[in-house]
Write a protein that holds these residues in place. Structure first.
Motif, PDB file in Angstrom:
ATOM      1  N   GLY A  83       0.771  -1.244   0.000  1.00  0.00           N
ATOM      2  CA  GLY A  83       0.000   0.000   0.000  1.00  0.00           C
ATOM      3  C   GLY A  83       0.801   1.292   0.000  1.00  0.00           C
ATOM      4  N   TYR A  84       2.115   1.206   0.153  1.00  0.00           N
ATOM      5  CA  TYR A  84       2.921   2.439   0.172  1.00  0.00           C
ATOM      6  C   TYR A  84       3.381   2.769  -1.251  1.00  0.00           C
ATOM      7  CZ  TYR A  84       2.820   1.702   5.182  1.00  0.00           C
ATOM      8  OH  TYR A  84       2.391   1.513   6.469  1.00  0.00           O
ATOM      9  N   LYS A  85       2.401   3.153  -2.073  1.00  0.00           N
ATOM     10  CA  LYS A  85       2.676   3.316  -3.504  1.00  0.00           C
ATOM     11  C   LYS A  85       3.623   4.500  -3.777  1.00  0.00           C
ATOM     12  CE  LYS A  85       0.096   0.014  -5.153  1.00  0.00           C
ATOM     13  NZ  LYS A  85       0.759  -1.182  -5.685  1.00  0.00           N
ATOM     14  N   LEU A  86       3.421   5.597  -3.044  1.00  0.00           N
ATOM     15  CA  LEU A  86       4.288   6.758  -3.302  1.00  0.00           C
ATOM     16  C   LEU A  86       5.720   6.478  -2.839  1.00  0.00           C
ATOM     17  CD1 LEU A  86       4.488   9.580  -4.463  1.00  0.00           C
ATOM     18  CD2 LEU A  86       3.804  10.518  -2.255  1.00  0.00           C
ATOM     19  N   ILE A  87       5.817   5.776  -1.728  1.00  0.00           N
ATOM     20  CA  ILE A  87       7.167   5.414  -1.251  1.00  0.00           C
ATOM     21  C   ILE A  87       7.836   4.470  -2.246  1.00  0.00           C
ATOM     22  CG2 ILE A  87       8.370   4.042   0.524  1.00  0.00           C
ATOM     23  CD1 ILE A  87       6.979   5.604   2.593  1.00  0.00           C
ATOM     24  N   GLU A  88       7.063   3.580  -2.809  1.00  0.00           N
ATOM     25  CA  GLU A  88       7.635   2.666  -3.807  1.00  0.00           C
ATOM     26  C   GLU A  88       8.187   3.468  -4.993  1.00  0.00           C
ATOM     27  OE1 GLU A  88       4.886   0.158  -5.884  1.00  0.00           O
ATOM     28  OE2 GLU A  88       6.478  -0.826  -6.998  1.00  0.00           O
ATOM     29  N   GLN A  89       7.407   4.454  -5.441  1.00  0.00           N
ATOM     30  CA  GLN A  89       7.878   5.284  -6.560  1.00  0.00           C
ATOM     31  C   GLN A  89       9.170   6.016  -6.173  1.00  0.00           C
ATOM     32  OE1 GLN A  89       6.877   5.586  -9.638  1.00  0.00           O
ATOM     33  NE2 GLN A  89       5.093   4.247  -9.479  1.00  0.00           N
ATOM     34  N   SER A  90       9.152   6.548  -4.944  1.00  0.00           N
ATOM     35  CA  SER A  90      10.312   7.303  -4.475  1.00  0.00           C
ATOM     36  C   SER A  90      11.562   6.430  -4.419  1.00  0.00           C
ATOM     37  CB  SER A  90      10.003   7.876  -3.093  1.00  0.00           C
ATOM     38  OG  SER A  90      11.130   8.510  -2.590  1.00  0.00           O
ATOM     39  N   GLN A 150      19.447  11.816 -13.930  1.00  0.00           N
ATOM     40  CA  GLN A 150      18.590  12.743 -14.684  1.00  0.00           C
ATOM     41  C   GLN A 150      17.234  12.087 -14.994  1.00  0.00           C
ATOM     42  OE1 GLN A 150      19.375  16.160 -15.816  1.00  0.00           O
ATOM     43  NE2 GLN A 150      17.129  15.991 -15.937  1.00  0.00           N
ATOM     44  N   LYS A 151      17.297  10.850 -15.481  1.00  0.00           N
ATOM     45  CA  LYS A 151      16.073  10.117 -15.809  1.00  0.00           C
ATOM     46  C   LYS A 151      15.232   9.914 -14.533  1.00  0.00           C
ATOM     47  CE  LYS A 151      14.540   5.837 -18.007  1.00  0.00           C
ATOM     48  NZ  LYS A 151      14.917   4.494 -18.398  1.00  0.00           N
ATOM     49  N   ALA A 152      15.935   9.608 -13.422  1.00  0.00           N
ATOM     50  CA  ALA A 152      15.240   9.395 -12.154  1.00  0.00           C
ATOM     51  C   ALA A 152      14.558  10.673 -11.699  1.00  0.00           C
ATOM     52  CB  ALA A 152      16.247   8.927 -11.102  1.00  0.00           C
ATOM     53  N   PHE A 153      15.270  11.793 -11.826  1.00  0.00           N
ATOM     54  CA  PHE A 153      14.702  13.087 -11.418  1.00  0.00           C
ATOM     55  C   PHE A 153      13.450  13.404 -12.239  1.00  0.00           C
ATOM     56  CE2 PHE A 153      14.352  17.665 -12.157  1.00  0.00           C
ATOM     57  CZ  PHE A 153      14.214  18.115 -10.853  1.00  0.00           C
ATOM     58  N   ASP A 154      13.562  13.273 -13.554  1.00  0.00           N
ATOM     59  CA  ASP A 154      12.422  13.588 -14.431  1.00  0.00           C
ATOM     60  C   ASP A 154      11.234  12.689 -14.100  1.00  0.00           C
ATOM     61  OD1 ASP A 154      13.999  15.466 -15.647  1.00  0.00           O
ATOM     62  OD2 ASP A 154      14.588  14.167 -17.327  1.00  0.00           O
ATOM     63  N   GLY A 155      11.523  11.396 -13.904  1.00  0.00           N
ATOM     64  CA  GLY A 155      10.447  10.436 -13.631  1.00  0.00           C
ATOM     65  C   GLY A 155       9.749  10.731 -12.314  1.00  0.00           C
ATOM     66  N   LEU A 156      10.540  11.028 -11.261  1.00  0.00           N
ATOM     67  CA  LEU A 156       9.941  11.277  -9.946  1.00  0.00           C
ATOM     68  C   LEU A 156       9.157  12.599  -9.947  1.00  0.00           C
ATOM     69  CD1 LEU A 156       9.598  10.023  -7.183  1.00  0.00           C
ATOM     70  CD2 LEU A 156      11.661  11.197  -6.427  1.00  0.00           C
ATOM     71  N   GLN A 198       9.489  14.068  -1.650  1.00  0.00           N
ATOM     72  CA  GLN A 198      10.005  15.392  -2.022  1.00  0.00           C
ATOM     73  C   GLN A 198      11.502  15.482  -1.690  1.00  0.00           C
ATOM     74  OE1 GLN A 198       7.557  17.772  -3.237  1.00  0.00           O
ATOM     75  NE2 GLN A 198       9.408  18.801  -3.963  1.00  0.00           N
ATOM     76  N   ALA A 199      11.893  14.901  -0.554  1.00  0.00           N
ATOM     77  CA  ALA A 199      13.314  14.915  -0.162  1.00  0.00           C
ATOM     78  C   ALA A 199      14.147  14.109  -1.155  1.00  0.00           C
ATOM     79  CB  ALA A 199      13.472  14.337   1.244  1.00  0.00           C
ATOM     80  N   THR A 200      13.591  12.988  -1.624  1.00  0.00           N
ATOM     81  CA  THR A 200      14.315  12.182  -2.621  1.00  0.00           C
ATOM     82  C   THR A 200      14.499  12.982  -3.902  1.00  0.00           C
ATOM     83  OG1 THR A 200      13.288  10.202  -1.701  1.00  0.00           O
ATOM     84  CG2 THR A 200      14.309   9.968  -3.851  1.00  0.00           C
ATOM     85  N   LEU A 201      13.438  13.705  -4.298  1.00  0.00           N
ATOM     86  CA  LEU A 201      13.524  14.515  -5.521  1.00  0.00           C
ATOM     87  C   LEU A 201      14.611  15.592  -5.371  1.00  0.00           C
ATOM     88  CD1 LEU A 201      12.132  15.024  -8.324  1.00  0.00           C
ATOM     89  CD2 LEU A 201      10.827  16.830  -7.179  1.00  0.00           C
TER      90      LEU A 201
END
Lengths: 204, 360
Positions: free
Chosen positions: B166-173, B186-192, B211-214
């Protein structure tokens, strides 16, 4: 439920988060010229967090002195000095304050007397247990100053919960034995050199 | 029978032994130890101590649940303030809870993680995850541990499990963070950034973390908007000193000492924050720099007497940026990198290597 969990999840974040240096550390000083005395420097934060019934918002010198006897009883119950197997009787007295890296420490003089039957042929050992049951990261830094004691020279030792007792004063018999051994070894080397010289002369 | 020359030999040997063991050895060995600092006697009413810790009271008669709550609050206190006494107290309390309790085991792994005992923490978490694969905290801590140890496969598996519960946003991060760590920042930044424009359902802590990961990815690609990306993180989580330190560091790399000092203002005196403060004060030409420098030097010296590896990164940085000792800094940075391999650790190691090369 999710909110509770997510708050805890953040513990795992930022492994690189730095610590302050204020891990609980006490400092012990022993000098062979005063073999029955140990100086113990204990952070006032540790005294007030763990060795007094309550932690006040602030503390004056006279307030510390008023509690010194009770604190001293804590100290001597968690510091064990032995002469051989015999436990020595300790007392501690507050003698002032000092500082380490901007942190205030209380200074205690710990004196002891060992049973008469424990003779000079037994080592004197220190078993430091103070605060280990309150703070697993507490450490004591023991500075052992022993000029002239070649068997157990001066040094600095970090005492941890799993440390074995530290020897402050080695037994006299052990000193003497090592002294004789060292002398005999040296004599042996010189004897061999002498015999070889004599043999060389005879061959010549 | 001992004849004349043997007697003389023995006598000279004894003399030699006395000289060697009685005089020379003590002089050379006793020079190593330091004397005790001087003792002062204050006036009776002088305030000698103020309680600046906020340790929760620990009653002796508490049940298991209360003990775990107390341990959590002490770990949180340690996380926020860098207080190692709180961490040591938490560990002692945890020893009173049976080791079979999975939540206690996870908290124990978190404490080991914070003590940089990463292998021990990982072993504990493996045991917990074998019994309860979907334990959220165990998975998250396992992810963090795997990242710091540079085991991106393990980290990816923990990340996927977090998404599946259920932690979908954390998974994305964490997925994008790993992409960045594996060489595609760069790809990671754009994707996140795209994910954050249209995020899955989440609560504000998840948002703050993502947001901190970004922001961290932005710093990694030298994005000019890095500070603007850190500010929402700090607005959502004001006590996230890790992100605050990263932003201050970014400011210092771009010669913006006053902005760095503003971010650091009011935050605790942890070693990492103090090093950044000192660099900022120096850049700003402030006279306060000297006293802080002396204090830090004394603190690192005192910490060095202990058996701890938790100051390696900061000590290496102190030697590199403030003491101009690149060789010593490189030695510690290497030791640190053997233990932890996050972006900041790799960057520090590379900087120390370059500094040593430049000094030769």
């Amino acid at each position: 439920m999710k909110r509770v969990v997510i708050a805890i999840l953040l513990y795992g974040f930022a492994v690189n988060t730095a610590f302050s240096h204020e891990a609980s550390t006490s400092y012990l000083y022993w000098h062979s010229e005063q073999p029955n005395t140990l100086r113990l420097d204990l952070a006032l934060t540790d005294v007030m967090l763990h060795l007094t019934p309550e932690t006040p918002p602030q503390l004056t010198w006279v307030e510390l002195k008023n509690q010194a006897d009770a604190i001293a009883r804590h100290l001597v119950s968690d510091i064990v000095i032995r002469k051989g197997q015999a436990a020595c009787e300790l007392e501690a007295e507050l003698s002032g304050l000092t500082e380490y890296a901007d942190e205030s420490f209380s200074v205690w003089q710990v004196h002891w007397q060992c049973p008469q039957e424990a003779g000079i042929f037994q080592p004197t050992t220190l078993d430091y247990r103070l605060l280990f049951n309150e703070d697993s990261l507490h450490r004591a830094v023991l500075t052992r100053h022993a000029p002239g004691m070649w068997l157990l020279p001066s040094g600095i030792h970090v005492l941890k919960p799993d440390s074995l007792p530290s020897t402050l004063l080695p037994p006299v018999s052990q000193n003497a034995a090592y002294g004789v051994l060292a002398a005999l070894l040296t004599a042996g080397v010189l004897l061999i050199v002498r015999i070889r010289r004599l043999s060389s002369r005879q061959r010549a | 029978m001992i004849d004349g020359w043997q007697h003389r030999t023995m006598a000279s040997a004894l003399s030699l032994a006395i000289v060697v063991f009685g005089v020379v050895a003590p002089i050379s060995l006793s020079a190593e130890v330091q004397s005790a600092p001087p003792i002062t006697l204050p006036q009776a009413t002088t305030v000698i101590w103020q309680n600046d810790s906020s340790h929760p009271p620990s009653g002796s008669e508490v049940n298991e649940t209360d003990t775990l709550d107390l341990v959590r609050s002490l770990i949180e206190l340690s996380r926020q303030s860098g207080d190692l006494r709180a961490l040591g107290k938490a560990e002692v309390l945890l020893q009173k809870v049976p080791a079979s309790d999975l939540d206690a085991a996870v908290l124990s792994a978190i404490i080991d993680q914070r003590k940089h005992l990463f292998d021990k923490a990982a072993a504990t978490l493996s045991r917990v995850l074998a019994a309860q694969p979907n334990h959220p905290q165990a998975n998250f801590t396992a992810y963090s541990l795997a990242v710091v140890q540079g085991d991106y496969q393990q980290a990816g598996e923990a990340c996927l499990r977090l998404g599946s519960i259920g932690y979908k946003l954390i998974e994305q991060s964490c997925r994008h963070n790993l992409m960045g760590l594996k060489g595609q920042p760069q790809k990671a930044f754009d994707g996140l950034q795209r994910v954050l424009n249209n995020p899955p359902p989440h609560i504000h802590q998840e948002r703050a973390w993502t947001q901190a990961t970004l922001a961290e990815l932005a710093a990694a690609i030298e994005h000019p908007d890095t500070p603007a990306l850190y500010h929402p993180t700090l607005a959502l989580a004001p006590e996230d000193h890790y992100s605050a330190a990263s932003l201050a560091d970014w400011y210092l790399q771009h010669d913006k000492a006053q902005s760095a000092l503003a971010i650091l203002n009011g935050r605790p005196a942890s070693d990492r924050l103090d090093i950044l403060r000192l660099i900022a004060l120096r850049q700003a030409g402030s006279p306060e720099a000297e006293s802080l420098h002396s204090r830090l030097r004394e603190q690192f010296s005192a910490a060095g007497q202990r058996d701890s590896a938790i100051h390696l990164h900061e000590h290496a940085r102190f030697l590199l940026d403030l003491e101009q000792q690149p060789e010593a800094a490189l030695e510690l940075a290497k030791k640190n990198y053997e233990i932890q391999k996050e972006r900041a650790d790799k960057r520090l190691l590379e900087r120390a290597r370059r500094a040593v090369e430049a000094s030769q």
